[in-house]
Design an enzyme around this catalytic site. Structure first.
Site, PDB file in Angstrom:
ATOM      1  N   ARG A 280       0.850  -1.178   0.000  1.00 21.72           N
ATOM      2  CA  ARG A 280       0.000   0.000   0.000  1.00 21.72           C
ATOM      3  C   ARG A 280       0.895   1.240   0.000  1.00 21.72           C
ATOM      4  O   ARG A 280       1.449   1.635   1.019  1.00 21.72           O
ATOM      5  CB  ARG A 280      -0.889  -0.015   1.251  1.00 21.72           C
ATOM      6  CG  ARG A 280      -2.024   0.979   1.247  1.00 21.72           C
ATOM      7  CD  ARG A 280      -2.606   1.108   2.639  1.00 21.72           C
ATOM      8  NE  ARG A 280      -1.749   1.929   3.494  1.00 21.72           N
ATOM      9  CZ  ARG A 280      -1.542   1.709   4.795  1.00 21.72           C
ATOM     10  NH1 ARG A 280      -2.076   0.672   5.388  1.00 21.72           N
ATOM     11  NH2 ARG A 280      -0.766   2.518   5.488  1.00 21.72           N
ATOM     12  N   HIS A 284      -3.612   4.376   4.562  1.00 21.19           N
ATOM     13  CA  HIS A 284      -4.702   3.402   4.643  1.00 21.19           C
ATOM     14  C   HIS A 284      -5.993   4.022   4.112  1.00 21.19           C
ATOM     15  O   HIS A 284      -6.694   3.436   3.289  1.00 21.19           O
ATOM     16  CB  HIS A 284      -4.887   2.949   6.086  1.00 21.19           C
ATOM     17  CG  HIS A 284      -6.052   2.063   6.305  1.00 21.19           C
ATOM     18  ND1 HIS A 284      -6.112   0.764   5.835  1.00 21.19           N
ATOM     19  CD2 HIS A 284      -7.234   2.271   6.924  1.00 21.19           C
ATOM     20  CE1 HIS A 284      -7.258   0.227   6.160  1.00 21.19           C
ATOM     21  NE2 HIS A 284      -7.974   1.113   6.818  1.00 21.19           N
ATOM     22  N   TYR A 293       4.053   5.393  11.419  1.00 17.12           N
ATOM     23  CA  TYR A 293       4.319   4.001  11.789  1.00 17.12           C
ATOM     24  C   TYR A 293       5.190   3.226  10.799  1.00 17.12           C
ATOM     25  O   TYR A 293       5.540   2.077  11.077  1.00 17.12           O
ATOM     26  CB  TYR A 293       2.991   3.252  12.002  1.00 17.12           C
ATOM     27  CG  TYR A 293       2.015   3.316  10.844  1.00 17.12           C
ATOM     28  CD1 TYR A 293       2.152   2.483   9.735  1.00 17.12           C
ATOM     29  CD2 TYR A 293       0.938   4.194  10.853  1.00 17.12           C
ATOM     30  CE1 TYR A 293       1.259   2.528   8.685  1.00 17.12           C
ATOM     31  CE2 TYR A 293       0.032   4.254   9.815  1.00 17.12           C
ATOM     32  CZ  TYR A 293       0.202   3.413   8.723  1.00 17.12           C
ATOM     33  OH  TYR A 293      -0.687   3.480   7.679  1.00 17.12           O
TER      34      TYR A 293
END
Length: 387
Positions: A280, A284, A293
């Site tokens: 990805r 998100h 993160y």
């Protein structure tokens, strides 16, 4: 007494970008070199040059649509957007492997699969803009409603596949009738109970469903190390059906493997699990900040595995497409972007009372009463303003 809790370093420390391992089916390297594969070459070789150029067009246009939608959300035109950036090859490959009578049960970022099934992308925009309830006809497109409940689409797809069996549309040898289902999920969904239950039912009833997991390495902010100790495709072993890992950034491999697994399902040989190993590249959703993160070095490695760049190199090297073709696709992408922006900004808000009109197929007295009450309530404000 002191209680010491051990922590797996892989779950908390920055990790290198994984490569998919020796079992991963790959037909095109990141450099655009074709790798022969005895099991899948025949499927790819059956594609005409027009088919191969069509896959490139799909990839480019879907990416442009996705980027435009992301920009529109950032500018306040959409409530939210879930980007598919980096996952185009997995979705286009799977979508083009489907037959007309097949059905797909998506999550909420399967825009490429929707494109391949012929759904107008503005229907997706309208849903994320909040002016449409996503009420397209699944029977028309073989593409069901977006599902934001993680793992739920695995159960829905399995149930529909069991229905196909009972309708006698599996294993008849009739290519125009035999059907199968694709149930989409992300890597995070494989940790959900719904997903496990779907695997149990599909395995026991030998249902014609292909579980299509796009392993994009991150379940929002949780890496694979926090979700599973074993590769996802190996989950299938415990349920009695085959699992296979495919390079999800390789459109030819995604197409070939999904074609083979769908053929298997339609013929009556039961379910399978495809793990499309991809990444990805974006957040998100547009409410997420991935810089919190994951490390930028990991993203940079995956940029070198871009699905469109490798496919373009191969098409050019093989003489299947030339500069004129690529330029024409870029022009078409620009036109699509302009259309999406204009159509989005010009999209009319729905009548608030419309919310009552599609609750039930048949008229329902309670809903009719509620609509009448609400309509009178709205009219009271207009009367007060006019007084």
């Amino acid at each position: 007494m002191d209680h010491h809790v051990s922590v797996d370093p892989a779950a908390v420390e920055p990790r290198a970008a994984a490569d998919g391992g020796p079992d991963m089916v790959q037909l095109l390297t990141p450099e655009g070199e074709r790798i022969p594969h005895a099991e899948y070459d025949e499927i790819v070789d059956a594609l005409s040059h027009d088919d191969l150029r069509g896959l490139y067009r799909d990839l480019v246009l879907v990416r442009r649509f996705d980027l435009e939608a992301t920009s529109l959300q950032r500018q306040g035109e959409l409530g939210l957007w879930a980007s598919l950036l980096g996952q185009e090859a997995a979705q286009i490959g799977a979508g083009r492997a489907m037959r007309k009578q097949d059905h797909a049960f998506p999550g909420y970022r399967e825009h490429g699969l929707a494109w391949a099934r012929g759904l107008d992308p503005m229907r997706l925009i309208a849903m994320y803009r909040g002016v449409d309830k996503g009420a397209w006809d699944p029977a028309e497109f073989g593409f069901h409603s977006y599902t934001i409940v993680i793992g739920n689409q695995s159960l829905l797809g399995t149930g529909y596949a069991m229905g196909i069996q009972r309708d006698g549309a599996v294993g008849t040898g009739d290519d125009a009738r035999d059907a199968a289902v694709i149930a989409c999920m992300g890597d995070g969904a494989t940790a959900q109970g719904d997903n496990n239950e779907a695997f149990v039912f599909a395995g026991v009833y030998n249902s014609p469903v292909v579980f299509f997991c796009q392993n994009n390495q991150w379940a929002i902010s949780e890496p694979n190390a926090r979700q599973t100790r074993a590769p996802i495709y190996k989950r299938a072993d415990g349920f009695g059906f085959p699992g296979i890992r495919v390079d999800g950034n390789d459109v030819l491999a995604s197409y070939a493997v999904t074609t083979a697994m769908l053929d298997r399902a339609r013929s009556g040989d039961g379910p399978s699990l495809i793990e499309a190993f991809t990444y990805r590249m974006a957040a998100h959703t547009t409410s997420d900040d991935p810089t919190k993160y994951r490390i930028s070095a990991e993203v940079e490695i995956w940029k070198l595995r871009d699905p469109i760049a490798r496919y373009k190199r191969w098409l050019a090297h093989e003489g299947i497409a030339d500069a004129e073709f690529f330029d024409a696709i870029e022009q078409e992408a620009d036109e699509l972007g302009e259309h999406v922006r204009a159509a989005t900004v010009g999209m009319a808000d729905p009548e608030v009372g419309d919310i009552f009109d599609q609750v039930y197929v048949e008229p329902h007295q309670q809903v009719a009463d509620d609509k009448a009450t609400f309509t009178a309530y709205q009219a009271s404000f207009e009367t007060a303003e006019g007084a």
